[in-house]
Enzyme design. Structure first.
Site, PDB file in Angstrom:
ATOM      1  N   THR A  11     -34.261  -2.740 -46.516  1.00  0.00           N
ATOM      2  CA  THR A  11     -34.049  -4.181 -46.582  1.00  0.00           C
ATOM      3  C   THR A  11     -35.264  -4.961 -47.067  1.00  0.00           C
ATOM      4  O   THR A  11     -35.151  -6.131 -47.399  1.00  0.00           O
ATOM      5  CB  THR A  11     -33.637  -4.728 -45.197  1.00  0.00           C
ATOM      6  OG1 THR A  11     -34.652  -4.409 -44.244  1.00  0.00           O
ATOM      7  CG2 THR A  11     -32.314  -4.122 -44.758  1.00  0.00           C
ATOM      8  N   ARG A 111     -52.052   8.765 -47.811  1.00  0.00           N
ATOM      9  CA  ARG A 111     -52.294   8.970 -49.248  1.00  0.00           C
ATOM     10  C   ARG A 111     -53.514   9.847 -49.507  1.00  0.00           C
ATOM     11  O   ARG A 111     -53.550  10.602 -50.477  1.00  0.00           O
ATOM     12  CB  ARG A 111     -52.476   7.626 -49.957  1.00  0.00           C
ATOM     13  CG  ARG A 111     -51.188   6.862 -50.218  1.00  0.00           C
ATOM     14  CD  ARG A 111     -51.480   5.564 -50.933  1.00  0.00           C
ATOM     15  NE  ARG A 111     -50.274   4.780 -51.155  1.00  0.00           N
ATOM     16  CZ  ARG A 111     -50.264   3.451 -51.284  1.00  0.00           C
ATOM     17  NH1 ARG A 111     -51.408   2.776 -51.209  1.00  0.00           N
ATOM     18  NH2 ARG A 111     -49.133   2.804 -51.481  1.00  0.00           N
ATOM     19  N   CYS A 150     -50.315  -0.116 -55.828  1.00  0.00           N
ATOM     20  CA  CYS A 150     -49.877  -0.750 -57.073  1.00  0.00           C
ATOM     21  C   CYS A 150     -51.040  -1.087 -58.000  1.00  0.00           C
ATOM     22  O   CYS A 150     -50.907  -0.989 -59.228  1.00  0.00           O
ATOM     23  CB  CYS A 150     -49.054  -2.000 -56.768  1.00  0.00           C
ATOM     24  SG  CYS A 150     -49.830  -3.123 -55.582  1.00  0.00           S
ATOM     25  N   GLN A 178     -54.140 -10.058 -58.862  1.00  0.00           N
ATOM     26  CA  GLN A 178     -52.902  -9.481 -58.357  1.00  0.00           C
ATOM     27  C   GLN A 178     -51.862 -10.537 -58.011  1.00  0.00           C
ATOM     28  O   GLN A 178     -52.159 -11.563 -57.394  1.00  0.00           O
ATOM     29  CB  GLN A 178     -53.195  -8.606 -57.127  1.00  0.00           C
ATOM     30  CG  GLN A 178     -54.073  -7.418 -57.481  1.00  0.00           C
ATOM     31  CD  GLN A 178     -54.339  -6.482 -56.330  1.00  0.00           C
ATOM     32  OE1 GLN A 178     -55.450  -5.970 -56.192  1.00  0.00           O
ATOM     33  NE2 GLN A 178     -53.347  -6.232 -55.483  1.00  0.00           N
ATOM     34  N   LYS A 207     -58.709   1.264 -51.492  1.00  0.00           N
ATOM     35  CA  LYS A 207     -57.628   2.054 -52.087  1.00  0.00           C
ATOM     36  C   LYS A 207     -57.919   2.363 -53.556  1.00  0.00           C
ATOM     37  O   LYS A 207     -57.740   3.497 -54.004  1.00  0.00           O
ATOM     38  CB  LYS A 207     -56.292   1.315 -51.945  1.00  0.00           C
ATOM     39  CG  LYS A 207     -55.799   1.199 -50.515  1.00  0.00           C
ATOM     40  CD  LYS A 207     -54.575   0.300 -50.421  1.00  0.00           C
ATOM     41  CE  LYS A 207     -54.168   0.080 -48.973  1.00  0.00           C
ATOM     42  NZ  LYS A 207     -53.048  -0.880 -48.848  1.00  0.00           N
ATOM     43  N   HIS A 244     -49.754  -7.112 -62.070  1.00  0.00           N
ATOM     44  CA  HIS A 244     -51.178  -7.080 -61.725  1.00  0.00           C
ATOM     45  C   HIS A 244     -52.001  -6.914 -63.000  1.00  0.00           C
ATOM     46  O   HIS A 244     -51.841  -5.921 -63.737  1.00  0.00           O
ATOM     47  CB  HIS A 244     -51.476  -5.917 -60.777  1.00  0.00           C
ATOM     48  CG  HIS A 244     -50.971  -6.112 -59.381  1.00  0.00           C
ATOM     49  ND1 HIS A 244     -50.404  -7.277 -58.942  1.00  0.00           N
ATOM     50  CD2 HIS A 244     -50.961  -5.257 -58.316  1.00  0.00           C
ATOM     51  CE1 HIS A 244     -50.066  -7.150 -57.666  1.00  0.00           C
ATOM     52  NE2 HIS A 244     -50.397  -5.941 -57.263  1.00  0.00           N
TER      53      HIS A 244
END
Length: 346
Positions: A11, A111, A150, A178, A207, A244
């Site tokens: 959702t 990750r 991303c 971004q 990240k 981005h």
């Protein structure tokens, strides 16, 4: 072969993008949708506040949403796409893998785990074989594969193209601009972002700096070593909806000319997978491109755009752009699912 798939966290914003991309997919059939306990038992139409730029697919609109629990997902579902918040994914995704499900996840948890492949198929498809190590070490019949953040996805293919052309990269500086959709629908209020820019996105710099080195690291069949180049990142939120844009500065062992960099990126190959665009990197000669509004939908939102190449006192400078909720999130998970299918992991 049609693979029955499910979406965990169906959702949310990325979950809705996953539905949009999976519903017309020739290889995947949506067979399960999960969400929070508050949504369980409702039809997807009721549970999801649909905000994607196309109508909610009628084929899933009346599907009953279940709780995000392995016992609630049919046994004949072969692949799960996860868009869960990382705090939820950290506990739930391993439970699904233990139960025998293969999970292609956009969530940020795990990750950087040593036995979890972090994959951009056009860049490091061979890292998928880390799943054999993962299954041996954890005793899973299922498996967990991650796509990166991303903003990481946006610039790493351009670095991979430079390395593939033989350039020895030493230091990379990247400043990101971004889009607000990267924070989720309720992530940034209008009063925060209109007529403004926010020069901080929590955890984002780390990240970029770590995931890029894992993606471009070496896997010897037993373990993965990180790439030894250095990355420094500065992340900024700006008032664009999607896409981005990133300013990249690259120092190599030898000079990298703008013409050489452009040719390397033009030559970098796509893959024979349904969601992999051709070309993967769209190179602009115009110094003012790429731009989010004009170029985020190249390759159906799965291409990376690059332009503004020039020499600087630091080395090579250029700009790159990708659609953050398609190539940078939902589309990346779908592409990893296609790779899992093609490599026989399903």
């Amino acid at each position: 072969m049609t693979v029955r798939v499910g979406v965990l966290g169906a959702t949310g914003a990325v979950g809705q993008r996953l539905i949009q991309l999976l519903e017309p997919h020739d290889d995947f059939e949506i067979a399960a949708l999960t969400a929070s306990d508050d949504s369980a038992g409702k039809s997807y139409r009721e549970a999801a506040k649909w905000r994607v730029d196309s109508p909610i697919p009628e084929s899933v609109a009346e599907t009953t949403v279940t709780a995000t629990d392995p016992d609630e997902v049919p046994d004949d579902v072969d692949l799960l796409f996860s868009s869960l918040p990382s705090s939820v994914g950290e506990a739930v995704e391993p439970a699904f893998c233990e139960a025998g499900y293969v999970v292609s996840s956009n969530s940020s948890n795990a990750r950087m785990a040593e036995d979890v492949p972090l994959v951009i198929p056009e860049v490091n498809a061979d890292h998928l074989d880390l799943l054999d190590v993962q299954r041996d070490e954890r005793g899973w019949n299922g498996a967990l594969v991650k796509n990166p953040n991303c903003s990481t996805i946006t610039f790493v293919p351009t670095l991979a193209a430079l390395e593939a052309a033989g350039y020895d990269l030493r230091r990379i500086h990247v400043a990101t601009l971004q889009a607000v959709s990267g924070a989720g629908y309720d992530g940034v209020t209008s009063m925060e972002i209109i007529d403004n820019a926010v020069p901080y996105i929590g955890g984002e710099e780390d990240k970029l700096e770590t995931e890029s080195r894992k993606l471009l690291g070496d896997f010897d069949g037993a373990e993965l070593s990180l790439n030894d180049f250095e990355v420094a990142a500065s992340c900024n939120r700006i008032p664009t909806l999607d896409g981005h844009l990133e300013n990249v500065f690259v120092e190599g062992a030898d000079d990298i000319s703008p013409s050489g960099a452009k040719q390397a990126m033009r030559d970098y190959p796509s893959l024979d997978l349904p969601s992999s665009p051709d070309p993967l990197i769209h190179v602009f000669d115009q110094p003012e491109r790429p731009q989010p509004r004009l170029d985020r939908n190249l390759g159906d939102g799965m291409a990376v755009a690059a332009g503004g190449f020039r020499e600087s006192t630091f080395g090579l400078q250029y700009n790159c752009l990708a659609h953050n909720t398609i190539r940078g999130a939902a589309g990346a998970s779908v592409l990893n699912g296609e790779l899992l299918l093609s490599e026989g992991y399903l």
